[in-house]
Design a protein around this motif. Structure first.
Motif, PDB file in Angstrom:
ATOM      1  N   GLY A 412       0.787  -1.225   0.000  1.00  0.00           N
ATOM      2  CA  GLY A 412       0.000   0.000   0.000  1.00  0.00           C
ATOM      3  C   GLY A 412       0.815   1.268   0.000  1.00  0.00           C
ATOM      4  N   ARG A 413       2.104   1.201  -0.388  1.00  0.00           N
ATOM      5  CA  ARG A 413       2.973   2.382  -0.336  1.00  0.00           C
ATOM      6  C   ARG A 413       3.776   2.515  -1.622  1.00  0.00           C
ATOM      7  NH1 ARG A 413       3.405   4.229   5.022  1.00  0.00           N
ATOM      8  NH2 ARG A 413       5.360   5.332   4.634  1.00  0.00           N
ATOM      9  N   TYR A 414       3.981   3.778  -2.039  1.00  0.00           N
ATOM     10  CA  TYR A 414       4.881   4.105  -3.138  1.00  0.00           C
ATOM     11  C   TYR A 414       6.277   4.355  -2.578  1.00  0.00           C
ATOM     12  CZ  TYR A 414       1.168   5.091  -6.616  1.00  0.00           C
ATOM     13  OH  TYR A 414       0.134   5.008  -7.500  1.00  0.00           O
ATOM     14  N   GLU A 415       7.308   4.037  -3.381  1.00  0.00           N
ATOM     15  CA  GLU A 415       8.663   4.463  -3.049  1.00  0.00           C
ATOM     16  C   GLU A 415       8.947   5.730  -3.831  1.00  0.00           C
ATOM     17  OE1 GLU A 415      13.285   2.902  -2.744  1.00  0.00           O
ATOM     18  OE2 GLU A 415      11.843   1.789  -3.974  1.00  0.00           O
ATOM     19  N   VAL A 416       9.400   6.784  -3.132  1.00  0.00           N
ATOM     20  CA  VAL A 416       9.611   8.084  -3.765  1.00  0.00           C
ATOM     21  C   VAL A 416      10.994   8.608  -3.413  1.00  0.00           C
ATOM     22  CG1 VAL A 416       7.158   8.678  -3.722  1.00  0.00           C
ATOM     23  CG2 VAL A 416       8.602   9.320  -1.782  1.00  0.00           C
ATOM     24  N   LEU A 417      11.457   9.580  -4.227  1.00  0.00           N
ATOM     25  CA  LEU A 417      12.695  10.305  -3.933  1.00  0.00           C
ATOM     26  C   LEU A 417      12.315  11.537  -3.122  1.00  0.00           C
ATOM     27  CD1 LEU A 417      15.762  10.456  -4.418  1.00  0.00           C
ATOM     28  CD2 LEU A 417      15.277  11.863  -6.434  1.00  0.00           C
ATOM     29  N   VAL A 418      12.650  11.525  -1.830  1.00  0.00           N
ATOM     30  CA  VAL A 418      12.239  12.605  -0.926  1.00  0.00           C
ATOM     31  C   VAL A 418      13.121  13.835  -1.121  1.00  0.00           C
ATOM     32  CG1 VAL A 418      11.823  13.222   1.483  1.00  0.00           C
ATOM     33  CG2 VAL A 418      11.444  10.875   0.714  1.00  0.00           C
ATOM     34  N   LYS A 419      14.415  13.636  -1.093  1.00  0.00           N
ATOM     35  CA  LYS A 419      15.410  14.684  -1.334  1.00  0.00           C
ATOM     36  C   LYS A 419      16.564  14.021  -2.084  1.00  0.00           C
ATOM     37  CE  LYS A 419      13.613  17.966   1.502  1.00  0.00           C
ATOM     38  NZ  LYS A 419      13.282  19.346   1.132  1.00  0.00           N
ATOM     39  N   GLU A 420      17.526  14.829  -2.507  1.00  0.00           N
ATOM     40  CA  GLU A 420      18.700  14.223  -3.123  1.00  0.00           C
ATOM     41  C   GLU A 420      19.376  13.303  -2.115  1.00  0.00           C
ATOM     42  OE1 GLU A 420      23.029  15.345  -5.123  1.00  0.00           O
ATOM     43  OE2 GLU A 420      21.983  16.780  -3.843  1.00  0.00           O
ATOM     44  N   GLY A 421      19.584  12.058  -2.515  1.00  0.00           N
ATOM     45  CA  GLY A 421      20.241  11.097  -1.635  1.00  0.00           C
ATOM     46  C   GLY A 421      19.337  10.509  -0.574  1.00  0.00           C
ATOM     47  N   VAL A 422      18.020  10.757  -0.650  1.00  0.00           N
ATOM     48  CA  VAL A 422      17.092  10.267   0.378  1.00  0.00           C
ATOM     49  C   VAL A 422      15.861   9.672  -0.301  1.00  0.00           C
ATOM     50  CG1 VAL A 422      15.815  10.791   2.482  1.00  0.00           C
ATOM     51  CG2 VAL A 422      17.824  12.154   1.890  1.00  0.00           C
ATOM     52  N   THR A 423      15.627   8.382  -0.087  1.00  0.00           N
ATOM     53  CA  THR A 423      14.400   7.762  -0.566  1.00  0.00           C
ATOM     54  C   THR A 423      13.483   7.502   0.622  1.00  0.00           C
ATOM     55  OG1 THR A 423      15.269   5.521  -0.351  1.00  0.00           O
ATOM     56  CG2 THR A 423      15.595   6.628  -2.460  1.00  0.00           C
ATOM     57  N   GLY A 424      12.197   7.249   0.307  1.00  0.00           N
ATOM     58  CA  GLY A 424      11.235   6.955   1.355  1.00  0.00           C
ATOM     59  C   GLY A 424       9.996   6.316   0.766  1.00  0.00           C
ATOM     60  N   THR A 425       9.094   5.885   1.635  1.00  0.00           N
ATOM     61  CA  THR A 425       7.830   5.309   1.195  1.00  0.00           C
ATOM     62  C   THR A 425       6.685   6.119   1.788  1.00  0.00           C
ATOM     63  OG1 THR A 425       7.734   3.744   3.056  1.00  0.00           O
ATOM     64  CG2 THR A 425       8.811   3.003   1.023  1.00  0.00           C
ATOM     65  N   ILE A 426       5.562   6.173   1.046  1.00  0.00           N
ATOM     66  CA  ILE A 426       4.407   6.956   1.461  1.00  0.00           C
ATOM     67  C   ILE A 426       3.146   6.181   1.118  1.00  0.00           C
ATOM     68  CG2 ILE A 426       4.300   8.224  -0.727  1.00  0.00           C
ATOM     69  CD1 ILE A 426       3.470  10.713   0.892  1.00  0.00           C
ATOM     70  N   ASN A 427       2.116   6.308   1.954  1.00  0.00           N
ATOM     71  CA  ASN A 427       0.858   5.606   1.720  1.00  0.00           C
ATOM     72  C   ASN A 427       0.215   6.078   0.418  1.00  0.00           C
ATOM     73  OD1 ASN A 427       0.752   3.903   3.969  1.00  0.00           O
ATOM     74  ND2 ASN A 427      -0.051   5.535   5.266  1.00  0.00           N
ATOM     75  N   VAL A 428      -0.272   5.113  -0.362  1.00  0.00           N
ATOM     76  CA  VAL A 428      -0.968   5.443  -1.605  1.00  0.00           C
ATOM     77  C   VAL A 428      -2.181   6.325  -1.308  1.00  0.00           C
ATOM     78  CG1 VAL A 428      -2.284   4.463  -3.519  1.00  0.00           C
ATOM     79  CG2 VAL A 428      -0.169   3.367  -2.767  1.00  0.00           C
ATOM     80  N   SER A 429      -2.824   6.091  -0.156  1.00  0.00           N
ATOM     81  CA  SER A 429      -4.034   6.843   0.188  1.00  0.00           C
ATOM     82  C   SER A 429      -3.746   8.313   0.484  1.00  0.00           C
ATOM     83  CB  SER A 429      -4.714   6.212   1.403  1.00  0.00           C
ATOM     84  OG  SER A 429      -3.828   6.175   2.513  1.00  0.00           O
ATOM     85  N   ASP A 430      -2.474   8.683   0.691  1.00  0.00           N
ATOM     86  CA  ASP A 430      -2.122  10.074   1.020  1.00  0.00           C
ATOM     87  C   ASP A 430      -1.731  10.890  -0.200  1.00  0.00           C
ATOM     88  OD1 ASP A 430      -2.553   9.965   3.767  1.00  0.00           O
ATOM     89  OD2 ASP A 430      -0.558   9.142   4.159  1.00  0.00           O
TER      90      ASP A 430
END
Length: 609
Positions: A412-430
């Motif tokens: 239920g989460r996307y993997e995204v590029l948050v900042k340069e050199g920083v990845t993260g995951t976020i809920n699809v519902s958000d």
């Protein structure tokens, strides 16, 4: 002496020895007895819910009162171990044998006491007590308030949430604060008599740290002490809730800036490739006063990469640390910029302060977004992300966008590029997928060569631009000086727009109009209006008459030659401006005058036309 005689003698001796105390002292007497009420009910409302007894004896005693009636008898304990001359107790009509309220009816009260000489008083009459049934029982706590209901505990503050209440029966009371089923704070246990009381909470947890913003449940834990045998396990009653908002969960920034003056890296790049050059980086932090601190290396999202100083106390001054370019697990960091984040520790309170100085990590792993780029936009007011490394927390706001690392949804989460050199995951519902758009147009620019005396401000003003735009176009460091001959991209001057052909205006004559008034109103001449409408200027206009007002652009008038005025006696700037139909300000500007100074006779002035 015969054996039989000896046995008789010994028997008499020991009998006398054992019986001696009853002759040594007289039994204690009851000197007074009182009770607070003659009628009582279990959890009373219309009548008292408990009764207070006071019994005094001439000598120290211990024992109980027996309440007898309605085929029931129950003990009211005075003291089972200590000998006292004054016994004071509070009692609710409770049957300890049946574990139920005492049935309604009249009960005789009798004392059963023993003194220190083991003399017994059996069934000494004390009086009677009437027990009634209560149809509207009163709770232990009532009239409870929580003030304020929204509270902002501050660092070092002395303000509290006040919780006044009324206690209807004697009890041991403890204030408790809970959130989501977990204990946050436990106050002291206090034995209280019936009446008005108030407890308070300063917004801290059991460790003394200000709690996080949120809603908290307020409870009274209690044991009613007027029962014959007080319980050992507390009961609980919810008093209400209190909301913590804008509290100093962490030490505030103003205090952190008082403690930590600065923190910097001593070099710009770290590249741990084993060649002995820039394999590590050294940093420094400066304390304005003695403090206990931890120092972290943080990535562009503020997530901690490595703890380089762990909870140590330092004196005021500058102190150093070294980072080898690894994360908490010993792995190499990702490429990007890294910052210094200092945690100050004051008792149970902590707070973080970050510094702008950064070091560039090179030679590590590089996070790359999908190509062509696809983005998601946050649709919730706030969204919680788990970011690299070790799934640390990061909060995004509504409208923030992030490039996708992958279109695949996992758990239920996307993997995204948050900042340069920083990845993260976020809920699809958000989030929502951002529709593809045309790439932004490249600004129209021209080349400019820096000359002596140029600054970014002067160049920006010259080309009707801004410093930030020129910095962005040329990827400049605004703190570095420009060099003569340097080539810069600057916004190209905008092409003048063609002047639109003016459209004629039709005017309807109103009462009081004259050709002169209409000409003045539209900035034209009487002759122009006469010609445009083929009028006879000798005739009157009439109300409702339609007139075409000429709006064609008049040809530029020839440049007027300047008028030279020679100052004579009595001249002032005001008199001269009136004479030539101009303004004082125009004359001052045309002649570069100081209006505070006097004119002199014979002075030549250019009069603007």
């Amino acid at each position: 002496m015969t054996t039989k005689f000896i046995r008789i003698f010994m028997l008499l001796f020991f009998t006398a020895a054992v019986s001696f105390p009853q002759f040594a002292s007289a039994m204690a007497e009851v000197t007074s007895f009182s009770q607070s009420t003659g009628t009582v009910a279990y959890q009373g409302n219309n009548v008292p819910g408990y009764v207070s007894f006071e019994l005094k004896t001439s000598e120290p005693t211990r024992g109980h009162i027996l309440a007898v009636g309605n085929g029931v008898q129950t003990k009211i304990n005075l003291s089972s171990t200590d000998f006292k001359t004054v016994h004071k107790i509070d009692w609710v009509p409770w049957d300890d044998t049946k574990k139920a309220p005492l049935p309604p009816g009249e009960y005789q009260l009798k004392a059963y006491l023993s003194d220190q000489g083991y003399n017994q008083m059996q069934g000494y009459p004390l009086g009677k007590l009437t027990v009634v049934a209560e149809t509207n029982p009163k709770p232990l706590f009532d009239q409870v308030l929580i003030n304020p209901s929204v509270f902002s505990p501050k660092y070092g503050g002395s303000e509290n949430v006040q919780i006044p209440f009324n206690l209807n029966r004697p009890a041991e009371v403890q204030l408790m604060i809970w959130q989501n089923g977990a204990e946050v704070y436990a106050g002291s246990k206090m034995k209280l008599l019936p009446g008005s009381h108030s407890l308070s909470w300063n917004g801290t947890d059991n460790a003394g740290r200000v709690v996080a913003d949120g809603t908290y449940d307020v409870y009274f834990n209690y044991i009613e002490t007027a029962f014959n045998y007080p319980a050992t396990k507390q009961s609980a009653q919810k008093a209400g809730t209190v909301t913590i908002k804008d509290g100093d969960y962490e030490i505030p920034q103003w205090r952190l800036k008082e403690v930590v003056a600065d923190a910097v890296f001593t070099s710009d790049v770290i590249n741990p490739d084993g060649d002995g050059v820039n394999d590590t980086v050294t940093g420094q932090f400066t304390l304005a006063e003695p403090a206990k601190v931890s120092v972290y290396i943080a990535n562009a999202a503020g997530a901690h990469m490595k703890n380089v100083v762990a909870g140590q106390s330092f004196q005021a001054g500058t102190h150093s640390f070294t980072w080898d370019g690894t994360d908490f697990n010993g792995g190499k960091a990702a490429n990007g910029n890294y910052f210094i984040r200092v945690m100050v520790i004051e008792d149970a309170n902590t707070g973080y302060i970050s510094f702008a100085d950064s070091v560039r990590f090179e030679g590590g792993y590089e996070f790359k977004a999908l190509q062509p780029e696809k983005r998601v936009r946050v649709t919730s007011e706030t969204a919680k992300l788990s970011v690299y490394p070790m799934s640390q927390g990061y909060t995004a706001g509504k409208g923030d966008t992030f490039p996708l690392m992958s279109e695949t949804v996992e758990n239920g989460r996307y993997e995204v590029l948050v900042k340069e050199g920083v990845t993260g995951t976020i809920n699809v519902s958000d989030v929502e997928l951002v529709a593809e758009s045309t790439p932004p147009s490249v600004p129209n620019t021209i080349d400019y060569t820096v000359i002596s005396g140029d600054t970014l401000w002067k160049i920006a003003a010259k080309f009707n631009s801004s410093i930030s735009e020129i910095v962005k176009l040329n990827n400049l460091d605004p703190n570095q000086y420009l060099s003569i001959g340097q080539k810069l991209k600057v916004p190209a001057p905008a092409s003048p727009e063609p002047t639109p052909t003016p459209q004629p205006v039709v005017y309807t004559v109103q009462s009081g109009d004259t050709l002169w008034k209409i000409a003045q109103k539209y900035g034209t001449t009487i002759d122009s209006i006469v010609k445009a409408n083929n009028l006879d200027p000798a005739k009157y206009l009439y109300i409702g008459q339609k007139l075409t007002i000429p709006t064609t652009t008049a040809p530029e008038p020839p440049v007027a030659q300047p008028v030279i005025h020679t100052v004579v006696s009595g001249d002032t700037l005001w008199k001269i401006s009136v004479k030539y139909g101009t303004t004082i300000d125009a004359i001052v500007k045309a002649n570069n005058l100081d209006p505070a100074k006097y004119l002199y006779i014979g002075q030549k002035l250019n009069i603007p036309r």
